[in-house]
Design a protein around this motif. Structure first.
Motif, mmCIF file in Angstrom:
data_model
loop_
_atom_site.group_PDB
_atom_site.id
_atom_site.type_symbol
_atom_site.label_atom_id
_atom_site.label_comp_id
_atom_site.label_asym_id
_atom_site.label_seq_id
_atom_site.Cartn_x
_atom_site.Cartn_y
_atom_site.Cartn_z
ATOM 1 N N GLN A 36 4.998 -0.795 -5.040
ATOM 2 C CA GLN A 36 4.603 0.400 -4.491
ATOM 3 C C GLN A 36 3.753 0.187 -3.022
ATOM 4 N N GLY A 37 3.415 1.223 -2.271
ATOM 5 C CA GLY A 37 2.636 1.149 -1.222
ATOM 6 C C GLY A 37 1.384 1.427 -1.584
ATOM 7 N N ASP A 38 0.324 1.591 -0.600
ATOM 8 C CA ASP A 38 -0.928 2.125 -0.803
ATOM 9 C C ASP A 38 -1.121 3.565 -1.114
ATOM 10 N N VAL A 39 -0.877 3.964 -2.139
ATOM 11 C CA VAL A 39 -0.600 5.466 -2.528
ATOM 12 C C VAL A 39 -1.947 6.385 -1.992
ATOM 13 N N PRO A 40 -3.154 6.170 -2.172
ATOM 14 C CA PRO A 40 -4.258 7.006 -1.740
ATOM 15 C C PRO A 40 -4.269 6.915 -0.133
#
Length: 478
Positions: A353-357
């Motif tokens: 996944q990416g950098d969610v925040p």
């Protein structure tokens, strides 16, 4: 040592020093290790440049630097030799040598390197306070703290939804959140697109001069890279058509039609239509890199090719890094469902996944209009910097270079007048603390390198822009 053609150098470098300085370091290392002894001949510049796969003038600049510092001596009609007055090494390997810092030709004192980017934005303009506030909010949100499911490799649905709305109004793209993937910068998007479209050994056509990091991404995915010439009107579609006729394994075409990288030209309407027709007839996928769409200073931005092509025929790539700062590694890709699925599968294998925040925070900036406000401000400031830089270049270098004032983008493409060598000039500039990118950086074959510089202006101050022009003028004849 034997024949002067026996020299084998292991180039090392941190990516920050110019290539000629890396060559100089490597030669000094060979001298201090005793592999090159006082009086030993060095290879000719042509032979060493062939061995190292660099331009001959780059080797010549390294030899000049070492001659100036006393490591080498040039003997007319005989060649270049290790200086006779150097002491023999006492045995063992010595610490890496220290070369003198670049000198200011005016005062002779060491100066820090002034680096001209290839078109990076000014990170000082980024709405850091608003982004930090949005980031803190994302970190403390119930969904994040409660361990919600953020495992979608396509990225946070909130950012994809916000971007979909933004792109519809700003670029005429009718892509939904389901048609989009968030990536860690455009470089990841380039690699995933190639991996999804091309089998190992198949080919992707690219612009030349063009974007070398795209070529690296395509090669990492197993693709062959085929260069297509670029002229004053963009990619040569007729040459592309001829190559497509004899390249049965050609699968895709990589283009930067809005502001061609590195020449800044916009692909005209006639060639756009011919390119779209060729892609349709040959069943080729267009990989469109629209890396700085918002920075258009005259007239309205040109609609992307993706606004005219069926989803199956294009992979559209964009970046938020150019809008904010290079350190904000967030890009996006729009593609047909089948292609997007293959891209997501490959992304999940290396980066679940990416950098969610960060993605949630960027969604907030889009939703509350902050990104649009920042873009309007940056566009005005960059337009002013473009004009200031263009004026400084004309004032200092008008008789030596030519350039077309770009309608958009964050760099100038300076073409040198006949008789000037871009590699030599860049090496001279490095000696006084100025790092610039010459044409050899943007081609597949150094023998075809244009004598030109790509000079990014957006990240520099007004004083720095003036100094770039001044230092280039000072070093043109050195």
């Amino acid at each position: 040592m034997g024949s002067r053609h026996d020299l084998k150098l292991e180039l090392t470098g941190d990516g920050e020093r110019p290539v000629f300085m890396n060559i100089a370091y490597s030669i000094i290392r060979e001298i201090e290790r005793g592999r090159l002894k006082p009086g030993d001949p060095l290879p000719g510049t042509r032979a060493l440049s062939t061995s190292l796969k660099v331009h001959r003038n780059t080797v010549d600049a390294a030899y000049q630097e070492l001659t100036m510092q006393g490591w080498l001596v040039a003997r007319p009609s005989r060649g270049t030799f290790v200086a006779n007055d150097l002491p023999e090494p006492a045995g063992g390997e010595t610490p890496p040598p220290t070369l003198r810092a670049p000198l200011d030709p005016a005062g002779g004192t060491a100066r820090p390197m002034l680096r001209v980017s290839d078109g990076a934005p000014d990170a000082r303009l980024m709405p850091a306070t608003q982004l930090a506030r949005a980031f803190r909010t994302a970190l403390t949100s119930p969904a994040f703290v409660g361990g919600g499911d953020y495992s979608d490799p396509r990225g946070a649905i909130r950012l994809r939804t916000a971007l979909s709305s933004y792109l519809i109004s700003e670029r005429g793209l009718t892509a939904s959140a389901d048609d989009m993937m968030i990536t860690r910068g455009s470089q990841m998007g380039l690699y995933l697109a190639a991996a999804a479209l091309v089998e190992p050994g198949e080919a992707i056509a690219v612009e030349e001069p063009g974007y070398p990091l795209a070529w690296s991404a395509f090669r990492a995915a197993g693709a062959r890279v085929v260069g297509i010439p670029v002229d004053a009107h963009g990619i040569d579609v007729d040459r592309l058509a001829a190559i497509a006729d004899r390249e049965p394994e050609l699968r895709a075409i990589y283009v930067t039609p809005h502001h061609q990288y590195p020449t800044t030209v916009t692909l005209g309407a006639s060639r756009r239509l011919k390119l779209l027709d060729l892609a349709r007839r040959k069943r080729l996928v267009l990989i469109e890199d629209d890396y700085d769409h918002e920075y258009r200073f005259e007239g309205r931005p040109v609609l992307p090719l993706a606004a005219r092509v069926e989803a199956e025929g294009v992979v559209y790539l964009g970046s938020l890094s150019k809008l904010l700062a290079p350190a904000v590694r967030v890009g996006y890709a729009i593609a047909a469902p089948a292609v997007l699925t293959r891209m997501a599968d490959r992304r999940e294998a290396i980066d679940r996944q990416g950098d969610v925040p960060l993605e949630q925070a960027l969604a907030s900036l889009i939703e509350d209009g902050e990104l649009r406000r920042h873009t309007r401000k940056a566009r005005r400031i960059y337009g002013e910097k473009r004009d200031l830089f263009a004026a400084a270049i004309r004032r200092e270098l008008g008789q030596h270079v030519a350039f077309d004032l770009p309608a958009g983008g964050l760099a100038l493409w300076l073409r040198l007048r006949a008789g000037l060598d871009a590699e030599t000039w860049a090496a001279n500039a490095a000696q006084v603390g100025l790092a610039v990118s010459s044409g050899v950086k943007f081609v597949l074959d150094a023998a075809h390198a244009p004598h030109a510089f790509r000079l990014g202006y957006a990240s520099l101050t007004e004083i720095e822009l003036s100094r770039v022009a001044t230092l280039l003028k000072r070093t043109i004849d050195r």
